[in-house]
Design a protein around this motif. Structure first.
Motif, PDB file in Angstrom:
ATOM      1  N   ARG A   5       0.835  -1.196   0.000  1.00 50.48           N
ATOM      2  CA  ARG A   5       0.000   0.000   0.000  1.00 50.48           C
ATOM      3  C   ARG A   5       0.871   1.247   0.000  1.00 50.48           C
ATOM      4  N   ARG A   6       0.269   2.345  -0.456  1.00 53.48           N
ATOM      5  CA  ARG A   6       1.002   3.603  -0.596  1.00 53.48           C
ATOM      6  C   ARG A   6       1.077   4.346   0.732  1.00 53.48           C
ATOM      7  N   THR A   7       0.094   4.237   1.579  1.00 51.18           N
ATOM      8  CA  THR A   7       0.098   4.928   2.863  1.00 51.18           C
ATOM      9  C   THR A   7      -0.049   3.923   4.000  1.00 51.18           C
ATOM     10  N   VAL A   8       0.529   4.275   5.138  1.00 46.59           N
ATOM     11  CA  VAL A   8       0.427   3.441   6.332  1.00 46.59           C
ATOM     12  C   VAL A   8       0.056   4.329   7.505  1.00 46.59           C
ATOM     13  N   THR A   9      -0.795   3.814   8.382  1.00 44.39           N
ATOM     14  CA  THR A   9      -1.154   4.509   9.617  1.00 44.39           C
ATOM     15  C   THR A   9      -0.590   3.709  10.781  1.00 44.39           C
ATOM     16  N   ILE A  10       0.211   4.363  11.592  1.00 45.90           N
ATOM     17  CA  ILE A  10       0.915   3.686  12.678  1.00 45.90           C
ATOM     18  C   ILE A  10       0.459   4.294  13.998  1.00 45.90           C
ATOM     19  N   PRO A  11      -0.012   3.479  14.930  1.00 43.48           N
ATOM     20  CA  PRO A  11      -0.415   4.007  16.248  1.00 43.48           C
ATOM     21  C   PRO A  11       0.777   4.640  16.957  1.00 43.48           C
ATOM     22  N   SER A  12       0.475   5.406  17.986  1.00 46.61           N
ATOM     23  CA  SER A  12       1.540   6.066  18.750  1.00 46.61           C
ATOM     24  C   SER A  12       2.441   5.027  19.399  1.00 46.61           C
ATOM     25  N   ALA A  13       3.729   5.370  19.440  1.00 44.99           N
ATOM     26  CA  ALA A  13       4.734   4.512  20.085  1.00 44.99           C
ATOM     27  C   ALA A  13       4.647   3.069  19.590  1.00 44.99           C
ATOM     28  N   SER A  14       4.513   2.902  18.282  1.00 41.12           N
ATOM     29  CA  SER A  14       4.385   1.561  17.702  1.00 41.12           C
ATOM     30  C   SER A  14       5.260   1.439  16.461  1.00 41.12           C
ATOM     31  N   ARG A  15       5.487   0.182  16.046  1.00 37.65           N
ATOM     32  CA  ARG A  15       6.227  -0.092  14.830  1.00 37.65           C
ATOM     33  C   ARG A  15       5.397  -0.985  13.937  1.00 37.65           C
ATOM     34  N   LEU A  16       5.492  -0.714  12.621  1.00 38.81           N
ATOM     35  CA  LEU A  16       4.791  -1.534  11.641  1.00 38.81           C
ATOM     36  C   LEU A  16       5.821  -2.106  10.685  1.00 38.81           C
ATOM     37  N   ASP A  17       5.908  -3.440  10.596  1.00 36.20           N
ATOM     38  CA  ASP A  17       6.823  -4.111   9.675  1.00 36.20           C
ATOM     39  C   ASP A  17       6.076  -4.431   8.392  1.00 36.20           C
ATOM     40  N   VAL A  18       6.453  -3.720   7.329  1.00 36.65           N
ATOM     41  CA  VAL A  18       5.719  -3.813   6.066  1.00 36.65           C
ATOM     42  C   VAL A  18       6.513  -4.682   5.095  1.00 36.65           C
ATOM     43  N   PRO A  19       5.920  -5.735   4.550  1.00 38.40           N
ATOM     44  CA  PRO A  19       6.636  -6.551   3.558  1.00 38.40           C
ATOM     45  C   PRO A  19       6.653  -5.859   2.194  1.00 38.40           C
ATOM     46  N   PHE A  20       7.680  -6.175   1.416  1.00 41.53           N
ATOM     47  CA  PHE A  20       7.751  -5.682   0.043  1.00 41.53           C
ATOM     48  C   PHE A  20       8.501  -6.714  -0.796  1.00 41.53           C
ATOM     49  N   THR A  21       8.317  -6.624  -2.084  1.00 41.19           N
ATOM     50  CA  THR A  21       9.025  -7.509  -3.010  1.00 41.19           C
ATOM     51  C   THR A  21       9.914  -6.670  -3.920  1.00 41.19           C
ATOM     52  N   LEU A  22      11.043  -7.227  -4.252  1.00 41.56           N
ATOM     53  CA  LEU A  22      11.967  -6.589  -5.191  1.00 41.56           C
ATOM     54  C   LEU A  22      12.216  -7.582  -6.322  1.00 41.56           C
ATOM     55  N   THR A  23      11.869  -7.183  -7.531  1.00 36.86           N
ATOM     56  CA  THR A  23      12.034  -8.040  -8.703  1.00 36.86           C
ATOM     57  C   THR A  23      13.011  -7.389  -9.672  1.00 36.86           C
ATOM     58  N   VAL A  24      14.102  -8.072  -9.965  1.00 36.41           N
ATOM     59  CA  VAL A  24      15.107  -7.547 -10.891  1.00 36.41           C
ATOM     60  C   VAL A  24      14.697  -7.892 -12.313  1.00 36.41           C
ATOM     61  N   PRO A  25      14.574  -6.916 -13.198  1.00 40.75           N
ATOM     62  CA  PRO A  25      14.223  -7.221 -14.590  1.00 40.75           C
ATOM     63  C   PRO A  25      15.279  -8.118 -15.234  1.00 40.75           C
ATOM     64  N   ARG A  26      14.829  -8.905 -16.183  1.00 43.14           N
ATOM     65  CA  ARG A  26      15.765  -9.808 -16.867  1.00 43.14           C
ATOM     66  C   ARG A  26      16.799  -9.051 -17.695  1.00 43.14           C
ATOM     67  N   ASN A  27      16.445  -7.851 -18.109  1.00 41.51           N
ATOM     68  CA  ASN A  27      17.388  -7.052 -18.909  1.00 41.51           C
ATOM     69  C   ASN A  27      18.115  -6.006 -18.063  1.00 41.51           C
ATOM     70  N   ALA A  28      18.111  -6.180 -16.743  1.00 41.64           N
ATOM     71  CA  ALA A  28      18.807  -5.222 -15.874  1.00 41.64           C
ATOM     72  C   ALA A  28      20.302  -5.237 -16.153  1.00 41.64           C
ATOM     73  N   THR A  29      20.901  -4.076 -16.154  1.00 34.03           N
ATOM     74  CA  THR A  29      22.336  -3.981 -16.429  1.00 34.03           C
ATOM     75  C   THR A  29      23.130  -4.441 -15.214  1.00 34.03           C
ATOM     76  N   PRO A  30      24.248  -5.095 -15.426  1.00 36.08           N
ATOM     77  CA  PRO A  30      25.089  -5.517 -14.294  1.00 36.08           C
ATOM     78  C   PRO A  30      25.617  -4.308 -13.526  1.00 36.08           C
ATOM     79  N   GLY A  31      25.961  -4.565 -12.276  1.00 40.58           N
ATOM     80  CA  GLY A  31      26.552  -3.500 -11.465  1.00 40.58           C
ATOM     81  C   GLY A  31      25.651  -3.064 -10.336  1.00 40.58           C
ATOM     82  N   ASP A  32      25.979  -1.894  -9.781  1.00 45.08           N
ATOM     83  CA  ASP A  32      25.287  -1.388  -8.598  1.00 45.08           C
ATOM     84  C   ASP A  32      24.095  -0.522  -8.970  1.00 45.08           C
ATOM     85  N   HIS A  33      23.008  -0.728  -8.241  1.00 48.63           N
ATOM     86  CA  HIS A  33      21.795   0.077  -8.379  1.00 48.63           C
ATOM     87  C   HIS A  33      21.401   0.517  -6.973  1.00 48.63           C
ATOM     88  N   ALA A  34      21.205   1.818  -6.784  1.00 49.84           N
ATOM     89  CA  ALA A  34      20.942   2.357  -5.444  1.00 49.84           C
ATOM     90  C   ALA A  34      19.608   3.078  -5.403  1.00 49.84           C
TER      91      ALA A  34
END
Length: 386
Positions: free
Chosen positions: A129-158
């Motif tokens: 999701r694009r927005t997250v609502t976090i209660p006071s004095a709390s932490r939210l652990d949000v999962p995400f996926t990272l998919t590298v394109p097949r035509n991605a260039t070698p080397g560092d991406h930041a």
């Protein structure tokens, strides 16, 4: 804070992060204690009263990582977690998104502005999701996926994952401005393949500034841009060398070490050398040696990049000093010649006067009293009249 279309950013912080006005994306050490900010209750949250942090995490909470670091093949996919912690005394609703990193003109790590669409690793991250609502004095652990394109260039991406809060206020002139307070964690992804660690010097400009003291040298200032034209994030060590004609009086000086430069990024730097003798025509060569960042190992070591430029260094103070010395020498020689001529004229006059007096002395003796100047009469026949 900045005006519309600009942002205030703090990236890569592990603990409590008050909405910062800084533009650098700093990543402190894991042992850095969280900064706390106490605020009194108010009807609505504001960035000045809000404090939050973003850090790499797991499904069970943070695991001590300072940044997301991956090494993946083209086409690979992984799932990870980002922890967003609300250290405020009230709930916070934050924008959560990923973006691409850039190298600032001062050598800092920054992300694209909120309105710019990522095209690199920031576009490869998918959050639920694009927005997250976090209660006071709390932490939210949000999962995400990272998919590298097949035509991605070698080397560092930041890039980075950002939690932001936008505030609308007024500037000194009363204009309404929007300020995007951002906090996030960095992403360093290396795509497998051939690595090309290369730094290139561009736009070398050299100037010579003379000294008013003719006994000291001037200053050579070299300004140039170091661009990462390879595919590996690198630091660098610049060196400036200066020599006169035919390599005369060659010297070199090491400049300030360059911070991390991302692939495609560039950084302007300046190196100065003082005490340079003004030898009319100087040749300056700037060299930058690539340096690995962090625990990277570059084998074989990358080659240094060199650029060369010439600059005029006319020794005006020295020439003025030589002119004064030459003038003083000419005046001394002219004075000596004038005195010698006067002495010679005096000697010649004395000699002439002596000769004149010597010539007049015999005549005076012959015409004096008791001297008969008459000649005896001689008969043409050879007989005396007597």
């Amino acid at each position: 804070m900045r005006l519309l279309a600009t942002i205030a950013v703090g990236i890569g912080l592990l603990g409590v992060v008050p909405a910062p006005p800084a533009s650098a994306l700093a990543a402190p050490a894991p042992s850095s204690p969280p900064a706390t900010q106490r605020t009194s209750p108010s009807p609505a949250p504001s960035p000045a009263a809000a404090t939050w942090g973003v850090a790499p995490s797991t499904a069970r909470g943070p695991n001590g990582r300072t940044a997301f670091g991956y090494k993946l093949d083209p086409g690979a996919t992984l799932t990870d977690y980002v922890g967003v912690t609300n250290h405020s005394s009230r709930p916070l609703t934050l924008d959560l998104y990923a973006s691409d990193a850039v190298t600032t003109t001062r050598g800092g790590f920054d992300l694209l502005a909120a309105g710019q669409k990522p095209t690199d690793v920031g576009s490869w991250v998918r959050l639920p999701r694009r927005t997250v609502t976090i209660p006071s004095a709390s932490r939210l652990d949000v999962p995400f996926t990272l998919t590298v394109p097949r035509n991605a260039t070698p080397g560092d991406h930041a890039g980075g994952i950002v939690a932001s809060l936008t505030d609308v206020g007024s500037d000194a002139r009363g204009n309404r401005v929007a300020v995007d307070h951002r906090v996030g964690a960095r992403i360093y992804l290396r795509v497998t393949g051939e690595l090309q660690p290369t730094l290139t010097i561009q736009d070398l400009r050299v100037r010579h500034t003379g000294s008013v003291d003719p006994l000291t040298g001037g200053t050579v200032t070299a300004t140039f841009t170091v661009r990462n034209t390879g595919n590996v994030r690198l630091a660098g060590q610049p060196v400036l060398g200066v020599a006169g004609p035919f390599g005369l009086a060659r010297r070199s000086v090491t400049g300030t070490a360059l911070p991390e430069i991302l692939p495609g990024g560039e950084l302007a730097t300046t190196v100065r050398m003082s005490g340079v003798p003004p030898l009319f025509r100087l040749t300056a060569d700037a060299t930058v040696t690539p340096v690995a960042v962090g625990d990277q190992v570059l084998d074989p070591p990358p080659r240094a990049s060199t650029a060369q430029a010439a600059v005029w260094a006319v020794p005006w103070p020295q020439l003025a000093l030589l002119a004064l010395l030459a003038l003083a020498g000419w005046a001394l020689i002219a004075t000596r010649r004038r005195r010698a001529a006067q002495h010679a004229r005096a000697v010649a006059a004395a000699r002439e006067e002596g000769r004149a007096e010597a010539g007049r002395a015999p005549d005076a003796d012959r015409s004096g009293p008791g001297h008969d100047n008459r000649q005896p009469a001689i008969d043409r026949t050879g007989k005396d009249d007597t």
